[in-house]
Enzyme design. Structure first.
Site: not given
Length: 601
Positions: A455-456
């Protein structure tokens, strides 16, 4: 059953696991002082409050808090998890109280602007808070982590009215914040999002927008910890250009606010479901629906089509903080592995001449795994604090700090989370068969860690960002300045100097005309690992020099251990990265020698 512990013994291990966390306060203070150089930051009026006494008090205080409040519920968070029922999410027992204690202790407001109730301290200390709490309870700490980023985005891009409305309660932790990018058809390709924002021209909400759309993978998008949740939502206004150019950002509270700024009526924001995940079970990952009744109201922040610029303020903050998660899980997994290896007695040590069984920490391969874990964890922590210190330096306007922080961001996010996964896996291995048994807790760290490289912005995206944007930052001078610093520290370290020179050669090849875009991208991940390892090597060498000077003729166990872990990194891990040059410069040709149909045959 071969090697099987009794159920009572397994339960005893599980009970010990719940209370086994101890914050690495001495290590954190050492790195804050010598790598983040917090003392120099405190010489500026902006961060004058970050005195040595204050920093040490924060390190000690958050360590005690995390061990006492967050660590004991880590296991419950994994086994019970967040529960969804008819649009509402209930956190496991103990989480509300722990969060309220977090807020009461002022831990949410460390680096918040003082004008809105924050303490105005460096971002490096905010990162410390997240690191310590996340090591104690990885999943739970995602809640304040996302809120910190939302605060930064609103402070940087919000109007005076928006700041006055939202910041004080978000900085205190009374309200939490989220980031809403991903949609079912638009993952990493944010430009493909379809959520809409229709201008409202009449009535009480004139000047605002009707928000409509669905977002997925929204961390803590719904929970029962606070009485409001402030969502930052990307959407398109009518006639907006295609792609990322046409995206705007909107503040969408879960509840409308009354005239006094308190939570009031619901705002047509619905949590449709939460995901059933490999790990981070105490972090509700939500599917959010906005405007199912055509009554969801949001207000634009950052100007029309300014959504990506505003969101990247939050995203860059989050990427460094996700890199911190690599440190968090590595620290917790290492502590648990050491504890188990110290307690578990099995077999005589080969070559010792003594036939009595010993604790497995005495066996060479277990020693190797423990030392590797400690060296990797300390290197990642040094990289984290080095990155955050340059964010603080950029805030102060120190020359070169902002560009250095931009280069370090993909390094800490990518390499830091890779380290978290490796060390969590080593932790399972140290436990042997018991590591594969859930009750010991080692498996939880392994499962929790796996999300961080995703994620990110996946770590592949971080590597692409490094060679696509950061390589040419300041005309290439920013990258060359970092490499020059590494070479300066590596003067008496042959392996580190060799790695630095290789990184320099690869950077010049990628920036020159010989490497195509595909070639650069094909080699981006090994290049990222090489540059991150070289940077960590520089930081570990610096720590070695300082530890040697401080130790002198003394017998400080911490400093003695520091000398060994830094040498292990320089002598064992830096040479490993040298072997990645072939992959970094191998080009993309071999990746495309097979057509797609042939590749899957």
């Amino acid at each position: 059953m071969i090697g099987r512990y009794s159920p009572a013994r397994i339960q005893a291990i599980a009970d010990t696991n719940e209370m086994s966390f101890t914050a690495p306060s001495r290590e954190q203070n050492f790195v804050l002082k010598h790598i983040a150089n917090v003392g120099a930051l405190a010489e500026h009026d902006r961060f004058a409050g970050a005195s040595e006494d204050m920093v040490e008090a924060i390190v000690e205080g958050i360590g005690q808090f995390a061990a006492g409040e967050f660590a004991p519920i880590n296991r419950t968070g994994d086994t019970v998890g967040a529960k969804w029922n008819n649009g509402a999410v209930t956190m496991p027992e103990g989480f509300q109280e722990a969060y309220h204690q977090f807020v009461e202790g002022g831990w949410a407001s460390i680096d918040g602007p003082e004008d809105f109730g924050g303490q105005g301290l460096p971002y490096s200390l905010s990162a410390l808070i997240l690191e310590t709490c996340g090591a104690a309870n990885f999943a739970f700490t995602l809640c304040p982590m996302l809120s910190f980023g939302a605060v930064e985005a609103i402070h940087a891009h919000g109007s005076d009215e928006q700041k006055a409305t939202y910041l004080s309660k978000m900085i205190s932790g009374e309200w939490t914040g989220t980031m809403n990018l991903t949609e079912p058809q638009a993952g990493s390709d944010v430009g493909a999002l379809r959520s809409t924002a229709e201008p409202i021209t009449e009535g009480e909400h004139a000047g605002k927008y009707k928000i409509k759309g669905q977002k997925i993978y929204i961390t803590f998008g719904e929970h029962d910890l606070t009485d409001n949740i402030i969502h930052l939502v990307l959407a398109r206004t009518p006639g907006a250009p295609e792609g990322t150019r046409g995206i705007s950002l909107f503040i969408v509270p879960k509840y409308h606010l009354d005239a006094e700024g308190n939570s009031a009526a619901p705002n047509d924001v619905t949590c449709v479901s939460i995901e059933h995940k490999l790990g981070i079970h105490a972090s509700p990952t939500c599917v959010m629906a906005y405007g199912e009744k055509d009554e969801c109201i949001g207000e634009m922040i950052g100007g029309e089509f300014g959504g990506m610029k505003a969101m990247f303020t939050m995203m860059n903050n989050a990427r460094i903080n996700v890199g911190s998660q690599g440190v968090q899980i590595a620290e917790r997994a290492t502590q648990q592995a050491i504890q188990y290896a110290t307690d578990r007695v099995q077999s005589a040590r080969a070559g010792s001449g003594i036939k009595d069984p010993v604790a497995i920490i005495e066996h060479p391969d277990v020693r190797r795994m423990i030392l590797r874990s400690k060296a990797l964890t300390q290197a990642a922590r040094a990289l984290l604090y080095y990155a955050t210190s340059h964010v603080d330096g950029g805030t102060l306007g120190i020359e070169g700090a902002k560009s250095r922080a931009e280069i370090l961001t993909p390094l800490i996010k990518g390499y830091g989370t890779d380290i978290g996964n490796e060390v969590a896996s080593i932790g399972v291995q140290v436990h042997g068969g018991m590591g594969f048994v859930e009750e010991t807790g080692a498996a939880q760290h392994f499962r929790d860690a796996r999300i961080a490289p995703i994620y990110e912005g996946t770590n592949g995206i971080q590597a692409a960002d490094l060679v696509g944007r950061k390589l040419g930052l300041d005309g290439g001078d920013a990258m060359m300045a970092l490499i020059a610093d590494i070479k300066s520290e590596a003067k008496d370290e042959d392996a580190l100097m060799t790695l630095a020179l290789m990184v320099e050669d690869i950077a010049k090849w990628m920036a020159g005309g010989d490497a195509s875009i595909d070639d650069r991208l094909a080699g981006s991940y090994p290049f990222m690992t090489m540059l991150a390892t070289a940077t960590c090597g520089m930081l570990m060498k610096k720590q070695q020099r300082i530890a040697e000077a401080e130790l002198g003729e003394g017998n400080d166990p911490f400093l003695k251990a520091k000398l060994v872990t830094t040498r292990y990194y320089l002598d064992h891990l830096v040479p490993e990265a040298i072997g990645l040059k072939a992959a970094a410069m191998g080009g993309a040709d071999i990746l495309y020698r097979l057509g797609s149909e042939e590749l899957v045959a």
